[in-house]
Write a protein that holds these residues in place. Sequence first.
Motif, mmCIF file in Angstrom:
data_model
loop_
_atom_site.group_PDB
_atom_site.id
_atom_site.type_symbol
_atom_site.label_atom_id
_atom_site.label_comp_id
_atom_site.label_asym_id
_atom_site.label_seq_id
_atom_site.Cartn_x
_atom_site.Cartn_y
_atom_site.Cartn_z
ATOM 1 N N UNK A 82 0.841 -1.207 0.031
ATOM 2 C CA UNK A 82 -0.027 -0.077 0.123
ATOM 3 C C UNK A 82 0.880 1.358 -0.032
ATOM 4 N N UNK A 83 1.955 1.093 0.800
ATOM 5 C CA UNK A 83 2.910 2.493 0.681
ATOM 6 C C UNK A 83 3.405 2.714 -0.592
ATOM 7 N N UNK A 84 3.940 1.864 -1.440
ATOM 8 C CA UNK A 84 4.627 1.851 -2.481
ATOM 9 C C UNK A 84 3.878 1.876 -3.750
ATOM 10 N N UNK A 85 2.550 1.993 -3.531
ATOM 11 C CA UNK A 85 1.599 1.513 -4.889
ATOM 12 C C UNK A 85 1.923 2.895 -5.845
ATOM 13 N N UNK A 86 2.312 3.882 -5.272
ATOM 14 C CA UNK A 86 2.524 5.219 -6.206
ATOM 15 C C UNK A 86 3.955 5.271 -6.614
ATOM 16 N N UNK A 87 4.686 4.395 -6.327
ATOM 17 C CA UNK A 87 6.189 4.448 -6.248
ATOM 18 C C UNK A 87 6.852 5.617 -5.635
ATOM 19 N N UNK A 88 6.337 5.828 -4.453
ATOM 20 C CA UNK A 88 7.057 6.961 -3.704
ATOM 21 C C UNK A 88 8.045 6.293 -2.556
ATOM 22 N N UNK A 89 8.209 4.894 -2.500
ATOM 23 C CA UNK A 89 9.191 4.353 -1.684
ATOM 24 C C UNK A 89 10.581 4.562 -2.144
ATOM 25 N N UNK A 90 11.537 4.275 -1.023
ATOM 26 C CA UNK A 90 12.901 4.646 -1.502
ATOM 27 C C UNK A 90 13.320 3.271 -2.162
ATOM 28 N N UNK A 91 13.909 3.590 -3.246
ATOM 29 C CA UNK A 91 14.534 2.499 -4.297
ATOM 30 C C UNK A 91 15.575 3.068 -5.107
ATOM 31 N N UNK A 93 16.127 2.074 -8.272
ATOM 32 C CA UNK A 93 15.486 2.189 -9.452
ATOM 33 C C UNK A 93 14.815 3.322 -9.750
ATOM 34 N N UNK A 94 13.677 3.709 -8.684
ATOM 35 C CA UNK A 94 12.845 4.810 -8.837
ATOM 36 C C UNK A 94 13.824 5.908 -8.527
ATOM 37 N N UNK A 95 14.695 5.964 -7.858
ATOM 38 C CA UNK A 95 15.418 7.390 -7.692
ATOM 39 C C UNK A 95 16.452 7.636 -8.903
ATOM 40 N N UNK A 96 16.994 6.727 -9.751
ATOM 41 C CA UNK A 96 17.940 7.243 -10.868
ATOM 42 C C UNK A 96 17.058 7.445 -11.866
ATOM 43 N N UNK A 97 15.943 6.752 -12.041
ATOM 44 C CA UNK A 97 15.056 7.150 -13.280
ATOM 45 C C UNK A 97 13.567 6.826 -13.037
ATOM 46 N N UNK A 98 12.888 7.871 -12.957
ATOM 47 C CA UNK A 98 11.374 7.773 -12.507
ATOM 48 C C UNK A 98 10.703 6.782 -13.501
ATOM 49 N N UNK A 99 9.749 5.920 -13.005
ATOM 50 C CA UNK A 99 9.126 4.897 -13.807
ATOM 51 C C UNK A 99 8.307 5.556 -14.523
ATOM 52 N N UNK A 100 7.349 6.837 -14.424
ATOM 53 C CA UNK A 100 6.469 7.392 -15.315
ATOM 54 C C UNK A 100 6.762 8.935 -15.025
ATOM 55 N N UNK A 122 31.438 8.248 -9.056
ATOM 56 C CA UNK A 122 31.094 7.144 -9.516
ATOM 57 C C UNK A 122 29.607 6.606 -9.430
ATOM 58 N N UNK A 123 29.135 6.155 -10.673
ATOM 59 C CA UNK A 123 27.596 5.925 -10.627
ATOM 60 C C UNK A 123 27.527 4.304 -10.242
ATOM 61 N N UNK A 124 26.685 4.174 -9.092
ATOM 62 C CA UNK A 124 26.403 2.785 -8.546
ATOM 63 C C UNK A 124 25.781 1.909 -9.650
ATOM 64 N N UNK A 125 25.622 2.197 -10.922
ATOM 65 C CA UNK A 125 24.848 1.484 -11.961
ATOM 66 C C UNK A 125 25.467 1.691 -13.367
ATOM 67 N N UNK A 202 10.685 23.816 -16.511
ATOM 68 C CA UNK A 202 9.958 22.649 -16.432
ATOM 69 C C UNK A 202 10.267 21.433 -17.161
ATOM 70 N N UNK A 203 10.615 21.595 -18.490
ATOM 71 C CA UNK A 203 11.089 20.127 -19.191
ATOM 72 C C UNK A 203 12.539 20.027 -18.717
ATOM 73 N N UNK A 204 13.322 20.824 -18.596
ATOM 74 C CA UNK A 204 14.636 20.549 -17.808
ATOM 75 C C UNK A 204 14.510 19.999 -16.547
ATOM 76 N N UNK A 205 13.846 20.277 -15.703
ATOM 77 C CA UNK A 205 13.569 19.928 -14.383
ATOM 78 C C UNK A 205 13.110 18.341 -14.308
ATOM 79 N N UNK A 206 12.312 18.163 -15.015
ATOM 80 C CA UNK A 206 11.753 16.735 -15.303
ATOM 81 C C UNK A 206 12.692 15.862 -16.131
ATOM 82 N N UNK A 207 13.332 16.244 -16.951
ATOM 83 C CA UNK A 207 14.684 15.649 -17.572
ATOM 84 C C UNK A 207 15.674 15.327 -16.600
ATOM 85 N N UNK A 208 15.936 16.128 -15.877
ATOM 86 C CA UNK A 208 17.004 15.904 -14.955
ATOM 87 C C UNK A 208 16.618 14.895 -13.650
ATOM 88 N N UNK A 209 15.357 14.491 -13.683
ATOM 89 C CA UNK A 209 15.410 13.445 -12.780
ATOM 90 C C UNK A 209 15.863 12.103 -13.225
#
Length: 400
Positions: A82-91, A93-100, A122-125, A202-209
């Motif tokens: 229930x906590x992570x159904x909106x991809x708000x949890x820490x991981x 994968x979701x940090x380096x690239x939002x799923x949507x 250094x990148x951890x991926x 706004x475009x830059x901000x979203x792309x930087x995520x």
Amino acid sequence: MRGRGEKDELVIKDSSIGLVRLLFVLILFVIGIIIGLISSSHIDRYFTSQPNNFYMNYVSAAPAPSYTTGIAKTSICSTESIICKNDDCLSMESFKKPKNLTHKMTDNELFWRASLVPEKPEYPFERVPKVAFMFLTRGPIPFLPFWERFFRGQDVNKYSIYVHMNPGVQLKFPNSSVFYKRQIPSQDVKWGTVTLVDAERRLLGNALLDFSNERFVLLSESCIPIYNFPTIYKYLIGSTYSFLDSYDDPSRYGRGRYSRRMKPDIKLRDWRKGSQWFEIHRTLAVKIVSDTRYYNLFKWYCLPSCYPDEHYLPTFVNMFHGNLNANRTITYVDWSLGGPHPASFQAEDITENLMQHIRNNGTTCSYNGEKTSICFLFARKFNPNALGPLLRLPSTLLGF
């Protein structure tokens, strides 16, 4: 004089009083010890119970472990949680690239999030640098089939797409399209106002995520690529500099738009003009979304007839980050007719010769300190009726 009996009686009374006092003190001492022991036991129970309470609260809030075949794998961020159904949890994968691209952040929240820069180099991926294609449009993208052809068969790990259009416009891209679900949360944009700069940031901000995005190119709905994807990717990823037009225009269309109210932060000698359509490196993109002070000056004082989209970035970059900039645009436009607006390419204008002319029009420029004839990678101001002739151009010419 007192007799002996009186003295003895006084001694006995004094002794009795002393014993009473002693007993009173002893009683107080014992009561103090008892109270201390009782208090101590309550404190012990409080502190010893807290970790357990925290643990129980944590366990009750955390999702149950999930397991994969053969390997026990605890998942804090499961899709059933229930906590992570909106991809708000820490991981990671979701940090380096939002799923949507859907989120409810305000611009200030977005820019703060996008401005975060890791100190660890250094990148951890395994990171493949990407080019972010950012479309700033008023409505539909008329050259969508041409762009689909451009991206067809290319490595999806080397590019990403972002579309900003007015909130009232909803485009339904098919699931197979590279533009599917690539619209960012947008706001109204009015030509000639600071809202154009807002949309760019706004475009830059979203792309930087997406931490893999390395280069950021701003495009309009009238833009097309004039080379194939591998050529453009190699050109941009290999460039040491960003490509943002910035020059001093002494006319009323340049310095004439400067406001003295911007002093002392921005002086007339700092004022620059340039094309809105830029391509920049990640380092410069972070600087742009992090700026508040100079953006606010343009918001307050660069009012209609000033056109913030033509002056804010050219001025800001020239003042503080000129060493990162090649000081030219890579988007071709035809100003040969004169006037305030460039020429528009119609269906009858689209020929192989036109494409060759745009690519090689006699212009030379600098690329990483060396002269080159490849100065433009994109071209703009194509009328929607030009789509058919563009699609009929041979792939041997375009490379796609």
